[in-house]
Design an enzyme around this catalytic site. Structure first.
Site, PDB file in Angstrom:
ATOM      1  N   ASN A 125       0.814  -1.286  -0.055  1.00 32.71           N
ATOM      2  CA  ASN A 125       0.164  -0.009   0.028  1.00 32.71           C
ATOM      3  C   ASN A 125       0.883   1.170   0.043  1.00 32.71           C
ATOM      4  O   ASN A 125       0.325   2.432   0.317  1.00 32.71           O
ATOM      5  CB  ASN A 125      -0.806  -0.043   1.311  1.00 32.71           C
ATOM      6  N   GLY A 145       6.426   4.987   3.177  1.00 33.71           N
ATOM      7  CA  GLY A 145       5.842   3.907   3.219  1.00 33.71           C
ATOM      8  C   GLY A 145       5.128   3.173   4.519  1.00 33.71           C
ATOM      9  O   GLY A 145       4.825   1.889   4.834  1.00 33.71           O
ATOM     10  N   ASP A 167      -4.928  19.208  17.521  1.00 36.36           N
ATOM     11  CA  ASP A 167      -3.751  20.116  16.734  1.00 36.36           C
ATOM     12  C   ASP A 167      -4.276  21.367  16.813  1.00 36.36           C
ATOM     13  O   ASP A 167      -5.480  21.834  16.738  1.00 36.36           O
ATOM     14  CB  ASP A 167      -3.563  19.586  15.373  1.00 36.36           C
ATOM     15  N   GLU A 202      -3.293  21.200  21.883  1.00 35.87           N
ATOM     16  CA  GLU A 202      -1.961  21.666  21.663  1.00 35.87           C
ATOM     17  C   GLU A 202      -2.062  22.999  21.760  1.00 35.87           C
ATOM     18  O   GLU A 202      -2.785  23.784  20.931  1.00 35.87           O
ATOM     19  CB  GLU A 202      -1.548  21.298  20.237  1.00 35.87           C
TER      20      GLU A 202
END
Length: 611
Positions: free
Chosen positions: A137, A157, A324, A353
């Site tokens: 994938n 990857g 985030d 955050e």
């Protein structure tokens, strides 16, 4: 926060260019939820012309926007049993579409799930750079950027299977929770590996695996008595998000018109003297050009984000969120988002955050803050990140000591603990995926020992960054890719395999063995998880503090000197008066406390369990 290639773009309106099958979000819901009223977004060519109907579901409202490709249906699911429920979309009395909408059965105890807390140690992973468990994938046809490990800023990857393959390594290290940077689809043409510019927030990026793989990651963690924390982004999506490409309405995102840059001045959120224009550009400005800023004041945007977050908790059986850029969004909207999740899961945990450089500004964002209350504000956010400790650590161990430099920086950070309403529920860290690697900043092993001992013995929830436990380095000055290097051994053709003792170099082994001993000791040390702190002003670059819980006492000594020191123990008699000896856990050696002196080797930490 993160940095991306900047592209030029002015966004006003983009329409569908071709017909497509209907998309329904959320794709399912659950029976027995506290949030039983849900709003379905139905998307497709001209779908707004249809009239929804159901003999099985109570449709309480139908809404349309200026874009005919969207239809919003509000459903009441209270007291409904799990199963498929039929919704039809009709035109002139004729059924044009049938939607089988599923209400699933909840896991037993789902509502009372326990989030991460101060008993945990969190291991932060960038999945693309950790391990490639499924090379098939690495590149997929319908996502633009392909794998290219030779490109430092490209996709390499790493994937979910790679994380699963090495959970036993993480558990052996002593970590009890994983925070992975985002895994949802990011279809940017470059720098998509960090996945903060998401293009579909209900879909795991196929280069990482499938939604089912993500759920399996949680299952495998739970088998090991470990937890999964999802990195959630409320502030923005990527420019390639399918809804950004065909906006439901103009106000779905903040427009100036089109792109407007944030000024990054989060202090405007609480500054009583802030100008309106500065406040708007912080809150409404885009993080970068490729990340349109979501409008949390928009009721449908806010509801979409709430439902999506709850959907992931239920679907993947999550144990927490790290949010985030928390303090860039509309704070009233973020309060509603946070409260909705905590109302559904009262024992859950969410850490925001809040990248600010002042303890008062950080503490302002924690739930029940008296500082926020001055302005009539309560974030309902259980946890924040202790960026001021990070800042102190990145100076204290290398600078020439003086009245306000050296280890006194660490001491002064804890002086302000009174500002936080829940001091044990803040996330402490020395580095993450946006900062200089700690081993680059402090390349000596003894400095690593000092820093990690501090991190593991102070109040709060410690977070470590993948690879630091084997001495991995990375220079932020060389770009983000350098602080996000591949973990050695995560790819089939790697010569060095640092996941196993026999595969590590002697230097890597030294780092790992120290980390493993320290982190596994902390796992069992309730006095560290819950104890009170008593600390003493550093002298001659030696910082001493105690953690105390009932009869349990731990003495921590950090000697940042280049020379051995003899510590006068009389100074600590208010804590040591009832203790004659102890066990130093790093060296596994007995310590006699009757002599009045304690020898501490140069650049050495000590953790002494008092007897």
């Amino acid at each position: 926060m993160r940095h991306l290639i900047v592209i030029t773009f002015t966004l006003l309106w983009v329409g569908l260019s071709h017909s497509q099958q209907l998309k329904v979000e959320p794709p399912n819901w659950w029976s027995g939820m506290n949030r039983s009223v849900i709003e379905l977004m139905i998307y497709g060519d001209g779908v707004a012309k249809y009239t929804p109907a159901s003999d099985q579901l109570n449709i309480t409202a139908t809404d349309r926007t200026d874009n005919d490709n969207y239809l919003f249906i509000t459903l009441e699911t209270k007291d409904l049993q799990p199963g498929d429920y039929l919704i039809t979309l009709e035109e002139d009395g004729e059924v044009e579409h049938k939607i089988a909408y599923e209400l699933k059965a909840r896991r037993e105890g789902s509502a009372q799930r326990k989030g991460f807390d101060s008993s945990d140690l969190i291991y932060l992973i960038m999945p693309d750079r950790f391990a490639n468990g499924d090379p098939s994938n690495d590149s997929v046809d319908d996502l633009v950027e392909k794998a290219d490990r030779s490109n430092p800023g490209g996709r390499h990857g790493g994937d979910i299977q790679g994380i699963i393959d090495h959970l036993d390594y993480i558990k052996e290290l002593g970590a009890t929770a994983i925070w992975s940077t985002p895994l949802c689809e990011d279809n940017d043409s470059t720098y998509s590996y960090h996945t903060y510019a998401q293009s579909d927030v209900y879909q795991i990026d196929k280069r990482y695996g499938t939604n089912e793989d993500y759920r399996r990651l949680a299952e495998e963690l739970h088998k090991r008595d470990m937890k999964l924390i999802k990195d959630y982004v409320t502030n923005h999506w990527g420019l390639q998000h399918w809804m950004i490409q065909d906006l439901p309405d103009y106000d779905w995102i903040h427009q100036f018109p089109g792109y407007g840059q944030t000024n990054y001045r989060m202090t405007t959120q609480m500054d009583p003297n802030a100008s309106a224009i500065d406040t708007r550009h912080n809150e409404d400005g885009w993080f970068v050009r490729s990340m349109p800023d979501l409008n949390q004041r928009h009721p449908k945007v806010l509801n979409y984000l709430i439902q999506n977050a709850i959907w992931w908790v239920e679907y993947a059986d999550l144990d927490g969120f790290r949010v985030d850029t928390y303090s860039y969004g509309n704070k009233e909207g973020m309060t509603a988002w946070t409260k909705a999740i905590m109302d559904e899961y009262p024992n859950f945990n969410i850490v925001g955050e809040v990248w600010m450089h002042d303890q008062a500004q950080n503490a302002y964002w924690q739930k029940d803050s008296k500082l926020g209350a001055i302005q009539g504000f309560n974030s309902h956010l259980p946890s924040v990140m202790d960026f001021t400790l990070h800042n102190a650590v990145m100076e204290a161990f290398r600078e020439e000591p003086s009245w306000n430099k050296g280890l006194i920086r660490i001491y002064e950070n804890f002086v302000n603990d009174f500002l936080y309403p829940d001091i044990n529920n803040i996330l402490v860290f020395t580095e993450n995926h946006d900062t200089m690697r700690i081993n680059e900043f402090y390349p000596e092993f003894n400095d690593y020992r000092l820093v990690m001992t501090l991190l593991s013995t102070v109040r709060g929830i410690p977070q470590v960054y993948y690879g630091s436990e084997i001495g991995m380095r990375g220079d932020k000055g060389k770009g983000d890719a350098d602080i996000r290097r591949d973990f050695p051994g995560g790819w089939e053709d790697d010569e060095l395999i640092a996941f196993s003792a026999e595969g590590r170099t002697a230097e890597q082994g030294r780092y790992f063995d120290f980390s493993k001993k320290l982190f596994n000791w902390r796992k069992q040390a309730e006095v560290i998880h819950k104890g009170k702190t008593i600390h003493f002003v550093p002298r001659d670059e030696v910082y001493v503090y105690f953690r105390i819980l009932d009869d349990a006492r731990v003495m921590v000594v950090l000697n940042n000197n280049e020379n051995e020191v003899n510590l006068d123990l009389d100074r600590f008699s208010e804590v040591l008066s009832t203790n004659d000896n102890g066990m130093e856990i790093l060296s596994e050696s007995a310590v006699d406390l009757n002599s009045g002196q304690l020898k501490v080797a140069a650049k050495t930490p000590m953790i002494i369990e008092l007897k």
